[in-house]
Design a protein around this motif. Structure first.
Motif, PDB file in Angstrom:
ATOM      1  N   ASN A 213      42.329 -82.137 -17.543  1.00  0.00           N
ATOM      2  CA  ASN A 213      43.704 -82.227 -17.039  1.00  0.00           C
ATOM      3  C   ASN A 213      44.132 -80.966 -16.296  1.00  0.00           C
ATOM      4  OD1 ASN A 213      43.979 -80.387 -19.142  1.00  0.00           O
ATOM      5  ND2 ASN A 213      44.978 -81.842 -20.516  1.00  0.00           N
ATOM      6  N   THR A 216      47.512 -80.416 -13.563  1.00  0.00           N
ATOM      7  CA  THR A 216      48.521 -81.479 -13.637  1.00  0.00           C
ATOM      8  C   THR A 216      49.902 -80.983 -13.208  1.00  0.00           C
ATOM      9  OG1 THR A 216      48.741 -80.984 -15.994  1.00  0.00           O
ATOM     10  CG2 THR A 216      47.359 -82.861 -15.400  1.00  0.00           C
ATOM     11  N   LEU A 249      44.946 -88.875 -14.612  1.00  0.00           N
ATOM     12  CA  LEU A 249      44.428 -88.523 -15.934  1.00  0.00           C
ATOM     13  C   LEU A 249      43.458 -89.578 -16.456  1.00  0.00           C
ATOM     14  CD1 LEU A 249      47.632 -87.148 -17.705  1.00  0.00           C
ATOM     15  CD2 LEU A 249      45.605 -85.836 -17.035  1.00  0.00           C
ATOM     16  N   VAL A 262      42.555 -82.876 -12.937  1.00  0.00           N
ATOM     17  CA  VAL A 262      43.130 -84.207 -12.822  1.00  0.00           C
ATOM     18  C   VAL A 262      42.671 -84.805 -11.499  1.00  0.00           C
ATOM     19  CG1 VAL A 262      45.256 -83.340 -11.744  1.00  0.00           C
ATOM     20  CG2 VAL A 262      45.272 -85.545 -12.914  1.00  0.00           C
TER      21      VAL A 262
END
Length: 504
Positions: A213, A216, A249, A262
């Protein structure tokens, strides 16, 4: 021309965050990303190894080059590495807002700590941020940790989130978008919050467990910046940015040995990636202590018999309604806006009878009480009516329900109720009502229709014979018209031509 978005941020040599993520997100929404680099970071998927802030002279040269040729519609700000950079960028923003013919919107993602935990700023820049930069920010997009650092409010519940947004307003920020990825309230859910003074929006979805991630926060803010650059209202930019991150995601993968970035998969088109608009009467609304408590969200209204409602006439009296039905139109709305209209009940009763006579779908606009009383086929309501109409009574009476929507947020809100059809508008400017700031256009309509493919869909607003074919070509199931019939020199000919025009 494409909307020009400047991103003022640090580089990421690992390609997952900062400038690299900003460019990908902005381009995903059709914007053109221009870059002003504040720091050259040495980092990879394992972490940050070095931060090399650029000098003010280097910053100035980048600003000068872009300002002379490519002024921004929106400026997104990420990493500012030291006090001098904060002061310099703030001075530049103040100049742009005071002197540019179209002052830019400013979106600030207050990056101070990387997702891996490293501090990214060289000095204690918080007081300088508060005094110089934040008063120039239109939208701030902090996570929970950044919110606590900047406002002093620990986000232990929904009231604390509201208090934090008020603290941002007191610092001069125009709108606060507080991301809930680290909040975990309610447990197992990710809830995001957006507020301007006097108005708030809550979005939620089950937490997406995604170890990869990185980037993000940057991508979220840049998505919002790109959507604002397209002219989308804040609540639409909010929901699209959330959907964009959810989408990324779900398919993010490891690149390198540590935390992968991501994924950037373009404009979100899968309804499953969109969050829920949290209403006061829903279970999430109750968890968040939203009011009014006693107004449940009523869903699953009587479905339409067909996905293709065809030519949809909107008229203001029964004479026009009868003419439309006599000439083959099967979907008509009686829209009498003034509740003090003489013989209103009689007109609605007549409209219901005409619909039954011609076996047509006759909807009554707004006046749901009389529609129930006289056994109407259906009612059409606006977004504001969702807060006041007795939806329980409408559903219990077996009436069909059509809902107006103006943009992505309202569309997803309407989806909560699972109505009989969804209307999108205004597609073009119209003289029948003031739609300032709510013109959708064909490009948005092309996104709306596939997202809401489970419903009959209607396009409305400023559509005439010339525009009808291109509207129908989007795949929308119905084209609604008002003046194209009632102000036509030959209404019967207009009906025939419109019916042919939408058969694409």
């Amino acid at each position: 021309m494409k909307s020009i978005i400047w991103t003022i941020a640090g580089s990421d040599s690992g390609g997952g965050a900062g400038i690299a993520a900003d460019i990908k997100a902005i381009e995903s929404f059709g914007g053109h990303a221009c870059t002003i680099i504040t720091a050259l970071t040495a980092q990879n998927s394992m972490g940050v190894e070095a931060i090399n802030a650029v000098t003010i002279e280097v910053l100035e040269s980048q600003f000068a080059a872009l300002e002379s040729d490519m002024p921004a519609k929106v400026i997104k700000i990420g990493l500012l590495a030291n006090i001098q950079q904060v002061e310099f960028v703030a001075a530049k923003l103040a100049h742009f807002k005071a002197n540019w013919p179209l002052p830019p919107l400013v979106v600030y993602d207050p990056v101070a700590v990387a997702s891996s935990g490293e501090t990214l700023t060289e000095d204690d820049i918080i007081p300088t941020l508060k005094n110089t930069l934040l008063p120039l920010v239109d939208v701030i997009t902090p996570n929970t940790q950044e919110t606590q650092i900047l406002t002093g409010h620990y986000l232990i519940g929904p009231s604390a989130v509201r208090d934090a947004s008020e603290a941002f307003f007191n610092l001069g920020v125009g709108a606060a978008v507080i991301k809930g990825g680290h909040w975990d309230y309610p447990q197992g859910y990710c809830v995001d919050y957006c507020a301007v003074p006097g108005q708030e929006y809550w979005l939620g979805n089950e937490k997406i467990i995604a170890p990869h991630n990185h980037g993000t926060g940057c991508s979220y803010a840049s998505s919002m910046a790109a959507c604002l650059g397209l002219g989308y209202p804040l609540k639409d930019a909010f929901i699209l940015a959330k959907a964009y991150i959810n989408q990324g995601l779900k398919v993010s993968v490891r690149i390198g040995q540590g935390i992968g970035p991501v994924a950037h998969k373009g404009f979100p088109h899968d309804l499953a990636d969109f969050p829920t608009v949290i209403e006061a009467g829903s279970w999430l609304g109750k968890e968040l202590e939203l009011e009014p408590w006693d107004r449940p969200v009523v869903a699953e209204f009587s479905p339409s018999e067909t996905q293709q409602l065809g030519l949809y006439a909107v008229v203001d009296n029964c004479d026009w309604l009868k003419l439309c039905l006599e000439n083959g139109i099967k979907t008509v709305q009686l829209r009498i806006k003034n509740s003090d209209t003489p013989n209103l009940a009689e007109q609605i009763q007549t409209a219901v009878a005409l619909g039954q006579q011609f076996q047509a779908r006759v909807y009554i606009n707004d006046h749901w009480q009389l529609a129930i009383e006289h056994g109407a086929y259906g009612v059409h309501l606006g977004q504001e009516d969702l807060d006041t109409a007795d939806l329980v009574a409408i559903k219990a009476a077996g009436l069909k329900l059509g809902l107006s929507t103006h943009g992505f947020y309202e569309m997803l809100r309407a989806h909560n109720y699972q109505p009989s059809y969804l209307a999108f508008g205004a597609i073009y400017p119209t003289t029948t009502k003031d739609m300032t700031g709510q013109i959708q256009g064909l490009e948005k309509l092309k996104h709306f229709v596939p997202l809401m493919k489970a419903y009959p869909t209607v396009a409305i607003g400023g559509i005439d014979l010339i525009r009808a074919p291109e509207v129908a070509a989007t795949g929308v199931g119905s084209v609604a018209v008002v003046r194209a019939i009632t102000e036509a020199a030959d209404p019967l000919q207009a009906i025939s031509q419109l019916q042919q025009a939408i058969k694409v």
